[in-house]
Design an enzyme around this catalytic site. Sequence first.
Site, short mmCIF file in Angstrom:
data_model
loop_
_atom_site.label_atom_id
_atom_site.label_comp_id
_atom_site.label_asym_id
_atom_site.label_seq_id
_atom_site.Cartn_x
_atom_site.Cartn_y
_atom_site.Cartn_z
N GLU B 49 -9.08 -3.58 12.25
CA GLU B 49 -10.32 -3.36 12.11
C GLU B 49 -11.27 -4.70 12.14
O GLU B 49 -12.34 -4.76 12.85
CB GLU B 49 -10.88 -2.73 10.76
CG GLU B 49 -10.63 -1.02 10.64
CD GLU B 49 -9.27 -0.94 10.21
OE1 GLU B 49 -8.46 -1.83 10.01
OE2 GLU B 49 -8.91 0.34 9.85
N PHE B 111 -9.68 8.60 -2.86
CA PHE B 111 -8.78 8.14 -2.03
C PHE B 111 -9.53 7.27 -1.08
O PHE B 111 -10.29 7.79 -0.30
CB PHE B 111 -7.89 9.10 -1.40
CG PHE B 111 -6.79 8.52 -0.43
CD1 PHE B 111 -5.98 7.39 -0.81
CD2 PHE B 111 -7.01 8.90 0.86
CE1 PHE B 111 -5.09 6.82 0.22
CE2 PHE B 111 -6.01 8.22 1.80
CZ PHE B 111 -5.03 7.40 1.55
N GLN B 112 -9.29 5.97 -0.76
CA GLN B 112 -9.86 5.37 0.24
C GLN B 112 -11.25 5.23 0.03
O GLN B 112 -12.29 5.12 1.01
CB GLN B 112 -9.33 5.65 1.61
CG GLN B 112 -8.06 5.28 2.03
CD GLN B 112 -7.74 5.76 3.69
OE1 GLN B 112 -8.38 6.34 4.39
NE2 GLN B 112 -6.64 5.01 4.04
N LYS B 161 -18.09 11.89 4.58
CA LYS B 161 -17.53 12.86 5.39
C LYS B 161 -18.26 14.25 5.50
O LYS B 161 -18.19 14.95 6.53
CB LYS B 161 -16.05 12.98 4.80
CG LYS B 161 -15.22 13.72 5.71
CD LYS B 161 -13.86 13.69 5.69
CE LYS B 161 -12.95 14.51 6.52
NZ LYS B 161 -11.29 14.11 6.04
N MET B 492 -7.43 -29.03 12.44
CA MET B 492 -8.54 -29.83 11.70
C MET B 492 -7.89 -30.09 10.29
O MET B 492 -8.45 -30.84 9.72
CB MET B 492 -9.66 -28.59 11.75
CG MET B 492 -10.86 -29.58 11.39
SD MET B 492 -11.38 -31.00 12.27
CE MET B 492 -12.29 -30.11 13.73
#
Lengths: 194, 588
Positions: B49, B111-112, B161, B492
Site C-alpha cells: 500500500e 479484525f483489521q 463496509k 548520506m
Amino acid sequence: MAPTAPAGPGGPGARHHIISVLVENKAGVLARVASLFSRRGFNIYSLAVAPTDNDRLSRITIVVDVESSPLEQILRQLDKLINVVDIFELAPEDATERELLLATVSADPAERGQVISLVGVFEGKIVDVGRDRITVMLAGAPSKLDDFENLIRPYGIVELQRTGRVALPKLERRAARLRSVAGGSTDPAPSKIT
Amino acid sequence: MKLTGAQALIKSLEMQKVEVIFGLPGGAILPVYDPILDSSIRHILVRHEQGAGHMAEGYAHVTGRPGVAMVTSGPGATNIVTPLADAMMDSIPIVVITGQVPTTAIGTDAFQEVPITGVTLDITKHNWLITDVNDIPRVVAEAFHVATTGRPGPVLVDLPKDISNATMDWYWPSSLDELDLPGYKPQTTGDPEEVSRAAELILAAERPVIYAGGGILKARGAEALFELATRTGIPVVTTLMGRGTFPDSHPLCLGMPGMHGNYTAVTAMQKSDLLIALGSRFDDRVTGKVSAFAPEAKIIHVDIDPAELGKVRRPDVPIAGDARLVMEQILEALASQGLGPVGTVPDTGSRAATRPDLSSWLDQIRAWQAEFPLTYNQEDGGALKPQYVVEQLRDLSPDDTIVASGVGQHQMWASQYWQFNHPYTWVNSGGAGTMGFAVPAAIGAKVGRPDKTVWAIDGDGCFQMTAQELVTASAEKIPVKIAILNNAYLGMVRQWQELFYAERYSEVYLSPDLPDYVKWAEAMGCVGLKVESAEEVAPAIEKANGIDDRPVVIDFRTDAFEKVYPMVPAGAPNDDIIVGPAEGEGGR
C-alpha cells in the site's frame, strides 16, 4: 498541553489570551483542535467546550499562553483546520470572562460558620453538606475564584474543580482586535480572521 | 437512481474525472472493488500500500491533478500513512480512500480495525469517516475540493463496509454551495496594498534574489515567474521542491540553495538586500541557522498558507495568496510603477526609471559562479563517480525527461547535476525525506505522463525499501527506468558519520552485491544491467533509453567515498558553507 504557569494568585496574566473558536459540531473536532496544539507545541492554559445557540456549531474557549508561542501562529494554524468556522481573539481587557468552581472543604462544626460566611461574602452557594465537610459552588470572574480559593485553602481543600473559563467580547468594544492576521495586514481596525 | 455506497463512491470518482486508482483490495474495501470492474477508471494493483500512496503522489506531481489511492482497513490503511505524511509535508494533492470495519463494529477492536482518521489527523489536510451512505457523493466532492485548493495536500476518506453496502439515491453536488465546508475559504489573491509595497521594494533593491519554491508549481505559476524574473532581471534560486520552476539553462537561474545548494545560490541569498520568497517556506534545510540567514535582506513572502507568513522569518511584506495570481498582481503593480514587459523603456519620472542598476550584483554573482562551480573528478580508470552518472543520464535522455528520486546523497546529486528546464519534471520527497519514494513515485509519474521518459535516480538503500513495485510496473506495462547509484552504503548517513562522528561507521554498510540487483530486476520482469566503470555508463543508458516495453534497472557501482558538496552543517549559519572535500574534515 499541560499548563506551564501555576494557577497562582491573580490567575493567568497578560501573557494569556482567550481564543474563542467557533467550530462545526462534528465528531472529532475537539481532537483536531487539541492535537493541533499538541503538535505545534502551543500551551493550553484552560479549555471549555459547549454548544452554541446554533446547533451546527460549538464554541471552544481556549486560554493560551502567548509567551511560549506567538498568538498569530496559533490563530493562523487554528484557522487552517477545516472544521474551524470562525476565530475571535480576546485580549483579557476586552473580554467578559466567567468560570465555575466546585470545592469540597474540610469544615468541622467549629469552623463551619467561618467557611459559610466566606462563601456568603463571595456570593457562592453551599451545594452539599457532610458531617465534617461541605461542598461549595462559586461562579464568577477567574480572579474572584482565585481569591476565594486562596482564602478557603487554610481550612483544607479536599477536592477542587474549575471548569476553565468561557468568554464573550465586552459589548462596548464589540469584536476582537487582531494584529497582523490574514495576509499580515497591520490594519488596526477590529476584525476577525475568517 | 438507486446505488450502493460502493457504486456511489466509484461514480463520484468518475464525476471527479479520476483516470486511475492505485490500490490493493482487502476485506473492508471489498464492496468498492466490485463496481471497479464496470468503471472506466483504470485500477493499478500495487504490491504494497505504501507504493499506492507514492504512486498517487508521483501522478499528482507531474499532472497537477490529484492522485487517488484505495486500500483496505487496518494494516492496509497504516501502510499508506507514510505517503500521507510525505504529501502533507510537500503539499501534494492526493485522495486516499480506506475501507473501514462496519460502523457497528467500530470501537470493538474488530479484525483489521485501526482508527485511521485518528491516526492520520495530523498528517492529512483533512479526513472524513463516512457514517451515512447519503453523504458519499458530497464527501468525495469535498475531499477533492479540499485536496486541490488553497495549499494542496492529502485527504483521506474512511468508508465503513456497511456504508458501502447500503443503498442511496444518487445525486451529485452541482456547485460548491452544496458542500458542507463553512470554515474553508482559501484566500487566493493578494492584498493590493501589500502587492504595491512589494513592487516598491523590488524597484528599490540593489541585491535582490527570487527564492522560488514548490508553491509556484502547485499554482501553475512557472510562466508568471519567468516573466517576473526576466522583466526585473532578478536572479532566481529554485529550492529542492521548486526545481524546474525556472529553467536551469537561463542565465538568471542560480540553481538550488540550502544545505547542499551550490555556493552561488546560498551566498547570493546570504548577501541579498531583498528576498522575494514565492511559494517557499524558509525550511531549515534552506535557511541554516535562522538568526544568521540573509541578515541584511528585507523579505517579501508570498504564500497561499497565511500560517507560513512569519512562521520562521518575519516578512517585511507578507502576502497571503496563490503564487501565480500574486505574481501576476506584482507584474501589474510593476507596470503601474513604470516597469513594463521586457523591451519596454521605463516611464520617465516613474519609480522604475530611478531603479538601482543590478549589473554589479549580477557581476558579483557571475564571479562566484566562476570561482565556486559544482565539482567532482572522474578519473580515467578510477572509481565511478555518481555525479558522472547523473550528468550522463541528463545528457543522453530527452530534455523534458521526468526525474524521480529517493532521499539521500543520490537525491542531492540528482538535484545538483540535472538540468531542469521544464516545470513538473522533478518528483521528489522534500519535507518528509521518505526513503523508498523514487520507484513508486516514478511509476505514478509515468502513468500520469506516459508520453515522457521517466528515470528514477535511486540509492541502493532506498531501492531496497520499495523495489517490489517494479513487479507492479512490469505487470501493468509501465516502462520506468531506474538508475541505482549503488555505493553499498546508506550514503548520506555514512557521510555524516565520516564528517561529524569521527569516521565511526555505525550500521551503514549494505554491500554492493547483496542483493544481486540484476537478478532481482529480472525476477521482477525488468531488464537488469550492471555498470562498473565510466566507459560503460553511456552505452548502458542508451540501451535503457531504447527499451520501451518494460522497466529497466541499471545497477551503477559508484564510489562509496564520494560525498555531497557543498555542505552547510546542520544548524550552522549558511556563511559557514563548506565548498568541497579539501575544506571538509576528513575529506578525500
